[in-house]
Design an enzyme around this catalytic site. Sequence first.
Site, PDB file in Angstrom:
ATOM      1  N   THR A 176      31.450  27.899  50.172  1.00  0.00           N
ATOM      2  CA  THR A 176      31.104  27.197  51.418  1.00  0.00           C
ATOM      3  C   THR A 176      31.404  28.134  52.583  1.00  0.00           C
ATOM      4  O   THR A 176      32.322  27.886  53.370  1.00  0.00           O
ATOM      5  CB  THR A 176      31.905  25.884  51.571  1.00  0.00           C
ATOM      6  N   THR A 206      35.904  23.636  49.310  1.00  0.00           N
ATOM      7  CA  THR A 206      36.417  23.121  50.588  1.00  0.00           C
ATOM      8  C   THR A 206      35.225  22.681  51.423  1.00  0.00           C
ATOM      9  O   THR A 206      34.395  23.511  51.807  1.00  0.00           O
ATOM     10  CB  THR A 206      37.205  24.234  51.306  1.00  0.00           C
ATOM     11  N   CYS A 260      39.359  32.087  53.109  1.00  0.00           N
ATOM     12  CA  CYS A 260      39.550  30.674  53.468  1.00  0.00           C
ATOM     13  C   CYS A 260      39.925  30.439  54.934  1.00  0.00           C
ATOM     14  O   CYS A 260      39.208  29.741  55.638  1.00  0.00           O
ATOM     15  CB  CYS A 260      40.597  30.044  52.557  1.00  0.00           C
ATOM     16  N   LYS A 283      37.182  30.944  57.848  1.00  0.00           N
ATOM     17  CA  LYS A 283      36.035  30.020  57.820  1.00  0.00           C
ATOM     18  C   LYS A 283      36.489  28.557  57.911  1.00  0.00           C
ATOM     19  O   LYS A 283      35.808  27.725  58.506  1.00  0.00           O
ATOM     20  CB  LYS A 283      35.181  30.250  56.563  1.00  0.00           C
TER      21      LYS A 283
HETATM   22  N1  LIG Z   1      39.168  31.664  47.045  1.00  0.00           N
HETATM   23  C1  LIG Z   1      40.190  30.885  47.322  1.00  0.00           C
HETATM   24  O1  LIG Z   1      41.335  31.337  47.398  1.00  0.00           O
HETATM   25  C2  LIG Z   1      39.984  29.406  47.529  1.00  0.00           C
HETATM   26  C3  LIG Z   1      41.102  28.552  47.519  1.00  0.00           C
HETATM   27  C4  LIG Z   1      40.901  27.190  47.705  1.00  0.00           C
HETATM   28  C5  LIG Z   1      39.625  26.703  47.925  1.00  0.00           C
HETATM   29  N2  LIG Z   1      38.563  27.567  47.952  1.00  0.00           N
HETATM   30  C6  LIG Z   1      37.229  27.010  48.151  1.00  0.00           C
HETATM   31  O2  LIG Z   1      36.566  26.938  46.892  1.00  0.00           O
HETATM   32  C7  LIG Z   1      35.164  27.176  47.063  1.00  0.00           C
HETATM   33  C8  LIG Z   1      34.745  28.348  46.181  1.00  0.00           C
HETATM   34  O3  LIG Z   1      35.394  29.512  46.637  1.00  0.00           O
HETATM   35  P1  LIG Z   1      35.418  30.859  45.798  1.00  0.00           P
HETATM   36  O4  LIG Z   1      36.331  31.789  46.509  1.00  0.00           O
HETATM   37  O5  LIG Z   1      35.645  30.534  44.366  1.00  0.00           O
HETATM   38  O6  LIG Z   1      33.891  31.333  45.994  1.00  0.00           O
HETATM   39  P2  LIG Z   1      33.100  32.478  45.213  1.00  0.00           P
HETATM   40  O7  LIG Z   1      32.083  32.973  46.159  1.00  0.00           O
HETATM   41  O8  LIG Z   1      34.077  33.434  44.592  1.00  0.00           O
HETATM   42  O9  LIG Z   1      32.386  31.714  44.017  1.00  0.00           O
HETATM   43  C9  LIG Z   1      31.343  30.798  44.179  1.00  0.00           C
HETATM   44  C10 LIG Z   1      30.421  30.925  42.966  1.00  0.00           C
HETATM   45  O10 LIG Z   1      29.496  29.847  42.969  1.00  0.00           O
HETATM   46  C11 LIG Z   1      28.275  30.316  42.424  1.00  0.00           C
HETATM   47  N3  LIG Z   1      27.226  29.351  42.750  1.00  0.00           N
HETATM   48  C12 LIG Z   1      26.673  29.069  43.962  1.00  0.00           C
HETATM   49  N4  LIG Z   1      25.737  28.092  43.839  1.00  0.00           N
HETATM   50  C13 LIG Z   1      25.710  27.739  42.519  1.00  0.00           C
HETATM   51  C14 LIG Z   1      24.964  26.786  41.774  1.00  0.00           C
HETATM   52  N5  LIG Z   1      24.081  25.973  42.357  1.00  0.00           N
HETATM   53  N6  LIG Z   1      25.190  26.694  40.451  1.00  0.00           N
HETATM   54  C15 LIG Z   1      26.105  27.516  39.842  1.00  0.00           C
HETATM   55  N7  LIG Z   1      26.826  28.426  40.512  1.00  0.00           N
HETATM   56  C16 LIG Z   1      26.648  28.538  41.825  1.00  0.00           C
HETATM   57  C17 LIG Z   1      28.123  31.695  43.013  1.00  0.00           C
HETATM   58  O11 LIG Z   1      27.244  32.504  42.278  1.00  0.00           O
HETATM   59  C18 LIG Z   1      29.582  32.208  42.950  1.00  0.00           C
HETATM   60  O12 LIG Z   1      29.821  32.896  41.746  1.00  0.00           O
HETATM   61  C19 LIG Z   1      34.965  27.403  48.560  1.00  0.00           C
HETATM   62  O13 LIG Z   1      34.602  26.202  49.142  1.00  0.00           O
HETATM   63  C20 LIG Z   1      36.335  27.843  49.017  1.00  0.00           C
HETATM   64  O14 LIG Z   1      36.545  27.531  50.386  1.00  0.00           O
HETATM   65  C21 LIG Z   1      38.716  28.896  47.738  1.00  0.00           C
END
Ligand SMILES: NC(=O)c1ccc[n+]([C@@H]2O[C@H](COP(=O)([O-])OP(=O)(O)OC[C@H]3O[C@@H](n4cnc5c(N)ncnc54)[C@H](O)[C@@H]3O)[C@@H](O)[C@H]2O)c1
Length: 439
Positions: free
Chosen positions: A86, A122, A263, A266
């Site tokens: 996101t 998120t 995080c 954004k």
């Molecule tokens: N990275 C962190 O430390 C963290 C911690 C807590 C919350 N979050 C939240 O979790 C969410 C994910 O973050 P992240 O860091 O894992 O992101 P990321 O970019 O590492 O991973 C997201 C994945 O989703 C895949 N994707 C997108 N659309 C898709 C679909 N329709 N079907 C299947 N796969 C799809 C992408 O190819 C990518 O591999 C965000 O909202 C982020 O804010 C992240």
Amino acid sequence: MRIVMVGSGYVGLVSGACFAQFGHDVICVDKDPEKISRLCQGKIPIYEPGLDRMLADNVRAGRLSFGTDLGDAVAAADAVFIAVGTPARRGDGHADLTYVYAAAAEIASALRGYTVVVTKSTVPVGTGREVARIIRETRPSAEFDVVSNPEFLREGAAIEDFMKPDRVVIGVESTRARDVMAAVYRPLNLIQTPMVFTNIETAEVTKYAGNAFLATKITFINEVADLCEKVGADVHDVARGIGLDGRIGRKFLHPGPGFGGSCFPKDTLALAYTAREVNAPQTIVEQVIEVNNARKKRMAKKVIDFCGGSVTGLTIGVLGLTFKPNTDDMRDAPSLDIVPALQAAGAKIVAFDPEGMTEAARMLEDVAFAKTAYDAANGADVLVVITEWHEFRGLDPRRLKQAMRQPRIVDLRNIFNPDEMRGLGFVYECIGRPAPRPY
Ligand SMILES: NC(=O)c1ccc[n+]([C@@H]2O[C@H](COP(=O)([O-])OP(=O)(O)OC[C@H]3O[C@@H](n4cnc5c(N)ncnc54)[C@H](O)[C@@H]3O)[C@@H](O)[C@H]2O)c1
């Protein structure tokens, strides 16, 4: 429980591996075929301590698999988690929900029988309701509930955070969905993890409020560090002095070059945007965003001032590029502000990062990457510490001094002991710990 993770990035992979470790049957799906093909070959697309082993163990045990097609997996699932990205939307900074809504529509088409659809990404308040609306519109006959289960793990300590969380927040509005979520997290009852059951909106706001508070805490101590530099106080002692007050707490009081990462930047922006939309502006958070952006930009100037007002023609060794240690994540890292600004001022950059250089090479231009920290120091006119990787703390200052053209260090993470460095003949500057003044 049969669980599908949609999105196999930092959160999806770690959550999927940990749910499998709990004993559930998990399929991690991603639309990126290269990522999935690597995972199927036992290769991990990200760096996260302990994740390789946990993935391998659970694949071997038959509890964890990977795929690009969510069809069959979703049809058989008890719970489908949306863990897609996101990012901040270009232009206004609001959360870009394109991936979440696309995932919701794909899931809707594949649902068979009662299924709980969980947003782990998120997402701004109101997204859960919109996900439910999309599923209902795509498949009016689908039997489902939407749940909000924000994730609080930290990159670099993600497995520990997921397996032993401070709490689990679950926004759920039906008994049936609550029972499924309780079963998903049942193993955490053994360690008496607090479960905060609430409504969907509350869970969504909780995630943003948590991150905004932490970002505020960092920004607060950073400003106090600026004050300390001006008046001869030591910010570490101030942080300890206030942090030992149980109402304040010691964590997140470490000064630095400003927060970055996937995080905080954004999420603070998205919270400020949502709040303005509903006419409840979060002015403290807006101020935090502004102060932090200015700080990241100011760090290059700090280095330039330290070098007497110009870095033209100087070689600057940079230690650490990722937004924090123990990750390869470069998203919104302070190095992305600092390095280009130093280059624009005429410096040549030689950088070393234990895990982030592949990703950094895509995001930074004209940087020479060194093989070791000592190589980055070799021939440098000044060394700048941007990320506090543990291995940098163990560097031998004498060896660094020998390798450098001039023994000068700007330590933006306060990893070295100022007295020791100055005693060894370094011209040394850090954050919020000015050189002692004579009585
Ligand atoms: N990275 C962190 O430390 C963290 C911690 C807590 C919350 N979050 C939240 O979790 C969410 C994910 O973050 P992240 O860091 O894992 O992101 P990321 O970019 O590492 O991973 C997201 C994945 O989703 C895949 N994707 C997108 N659309 C898709 C679909 N329709 N079907 C299947 N796969 C799809 C992408 O190819 C990518 O591999 C965000 O909202 C982020 O804010 C992240």
